[in-house]
Design an enzyme around this catalytic site. Structure first.
Site, PDB file in Angstrom:
ATOM      1  NE  ARG A 181      -3.651  -2.129   2.772  1.00  0.00           N
ATOM      2  CZ  ARG A 181      -3.407  -3.261   3.447  1.00  0.00           C
ATOM      3  NH1 ARG A 181      -2.222  -3.448   4.025  1.00  0.00           N
ATOM      4  NH2 ARG A 181      -4.324  -4.203   3.542  1.00  0.00           N
ATOM      5  CG  HIS A 226      -6.248  -8.905   1.578  1.00  0.00           C
ATOM      6  ND1 HIS A 226      -6.468  -9.351   0.283  1.00  0.00           N
ATOM      7  CD2 HIS A 226      -6.108  -7.555   1.497  1.00  0.00           C
ATOM      8  CE1 HIS A 226      -6.456  -8.322  -0.529  1.00  0.00           C
ATOM      9  NE2 HIS A 226      -6.246  -7.222   0.177  1.00  0.00           N
ATOM     10  NE  ARG A 230      -3.223  -3.669  -1.262  1.00  0.00           N
ATOM     11  CZ  ARG A 230      -2.713  -4.451  -0.310  1.00  0.00           C
ATOM     12  NH1 ARG A 230      -1.402  -4.606  -0.241  1.00  0.00           N
ATOM     13  NH2 ARG A 230      -3.490  -5.075   0.550  1.00  0.00           N
ATOM     14  CG  HIS A 265      -5.213   0.380  -3.808  1.00  0.00           C
ATOM     15  ND1 HIS A 265      -4.437   0.706  -2.721  1.00  0.00           N
ATOM     16  CD2 HIS A 265      -6.113  -0.527  -3.352  1.00  0.00           C
ATOM     17  CE1 HIS A 265      -4.849   0.031  -1.656  1.00  0.00           C
ATOM     18  NE2 HIS A 265      -5.864  -0.731  -2.016  1.00  0.00           N
ATOM     19  CE  LYS A 325      -6.641  -0.860   4.697  1.00  0.00           C
ATOM     20  NZ  LYS A 325      -7.936  -1.113   4.010  1.00  0.00           N
ATOM     21  CE1 TYR A 383      -6.425  -7.344  -6.608  1.00  0.00           C
ATOM     22  CE2 TYR A 383      -6.792  -8.336  -4.462  1.00  0.00           C
ATOM     23  CZ  TYR A 383      -6.472  -7.227  -5.235  1.00  0.00           C
ATOM     24  OH  TYR A 383      -6.222  -6.029  -4.639  1.00  0.00           O
TER      25      TYR A 383
END
Length: 310
Positions: free
Chosen positions: A158, A280, A257, A254, A182, A289
């Site tokens: 990110r 994730h 990414r 992104h 995150k 994806y």
């Protein structure tokens, strides 16, 4: 919103909880703060100023207000409205758990389902054009820009993770980087040889020139004043390279990414490996994806198989 009502104080307590106990990222906290400010102002207009005043019908009315808008606030799309409702539901769960209320008025309120958007990836040849366009010259900034973009694509970072890197987070000998994602979660991600070479060139020949006689910083990516590169400046680096490469303005951090993940899956990588690389929390997030990959396979099949079309 008034800082002295019971609801305003409850919101502050909830945000403190999210920051300290759950370690939410600063950007997420800022979004929750804006969403809950709107909620408290909406409730205040109805005369609801204490947590125990709020009814389920008030929460439903707020949801309608989000989608329809008002004089004070614009209407929100499904995705933004869903995020706001998540913040509201979290607030009321917190109030019940802490004993500030006995009833959760948002318990049965469901956020609007946002349309499912497939992540946008760009083909490998466009990625290569973009990376080549970043290295204009051999000065410190050109070396930095190439290293930054190679890193974004080379490990699926990110943009906030990339600009947050310190020099010690990169191990050029092992070709790995420590990313802080995150919720404060840390992961170690391998970096490909192209990105490793670009990072080595930058740290040896580029970074010292940007650091200059400044105060010194552990930050990996530096701006022209020797301080940490900001997210906005990193965006500018990417946008400029995309324009030079003739890719237009649709490329974002992104995008790299997304391209990283899609190209890995196209190459046969397991979805759970990609999940770990992307950081994730759930494999469900990563599985979107695979839909892109299936679309790609379908296109190839339709073009190549002799009996794919009548």
């Amino acid at each position: 919103m008034s800082e002295h009502t019971g609801l305003a104080k409850a919101v502050r307590a909830y945000l403190d909880h999210l920051a300290v106990e759950r370690g939410l990222a600063a950007n997420t906290l800022a979004s929750y703060r804006r969403d809950l400010r709107r909620y408290v102002e909406f409730l205040a207009a109805l005369g609801r100023v204490e947590p125990t005043d709020v009814l389920e019908s008030d929460v439903m009315a707020f949801l309608r207000n989000l989608r329809e808008g008002s004089d004070a606030y614009p209407a929100l799309g499904a995705s933004s409205a869903a995020r706001t409702v998540v913040a509201v539901r979290g607030l009321h769960r917190f109030l019940c758990r802490e004993g500030m209320t006995d009833v959760d008025p948002a318990r049965t309120v469901r956020p609007p389902a946002p349309p499912r958007r497939l992540p946008k990836a760009i083909p490998l040849d466009q990625v290569e054009r973009l990376l080549a366009a970043a290295a204009v010259g051999d000065g410190p900034r050109a070396l930095r820009d190439r290293a930054l973009l190679e890193l974004l694509y080379g490990c699926g970072s990110r943009i906030s993770e990339a600009v947050g890197l310190d020099r010690d987070d990169v191990d050029l000998e092992t070709g790995t980087v420590v990313l802080r994602g995150k919720g404060g979660k840390t992961r170690i991600v391998p970096v490909g040889s192209y990105a490793t070479s670009a990072l080595e060139a930058y740290t040896v020949r580029g970074r010292p020139g940007l650091l200059g006689s400044g105060p010194g910083t552990p930050a990996l990516f530096l701006n022209a004043r020797g301080g940490r590169l900001s997210r906005q400046s990193a965006w500018t680096v990417l946008r400029s390279a995309a324009e030079r490469a003739g890719l237009g303005t649709t490329v974002s951090p992104h995008t790299l990414r997304h391209s990283f993940a899609t190209h890995l899956l196209d190459g046969g990588a397991d979805v759970r490996v990609v999940q770990e690389l992307l950081g994730h929390a759930s494999v469900t997030t990563t599985q979107v994806y695979t839909l892109v990959t299936v679309d790609h396979l379908r296109e190839v099949y339709a073009a190549a198989h002799p009996r794919a079309r009548g």
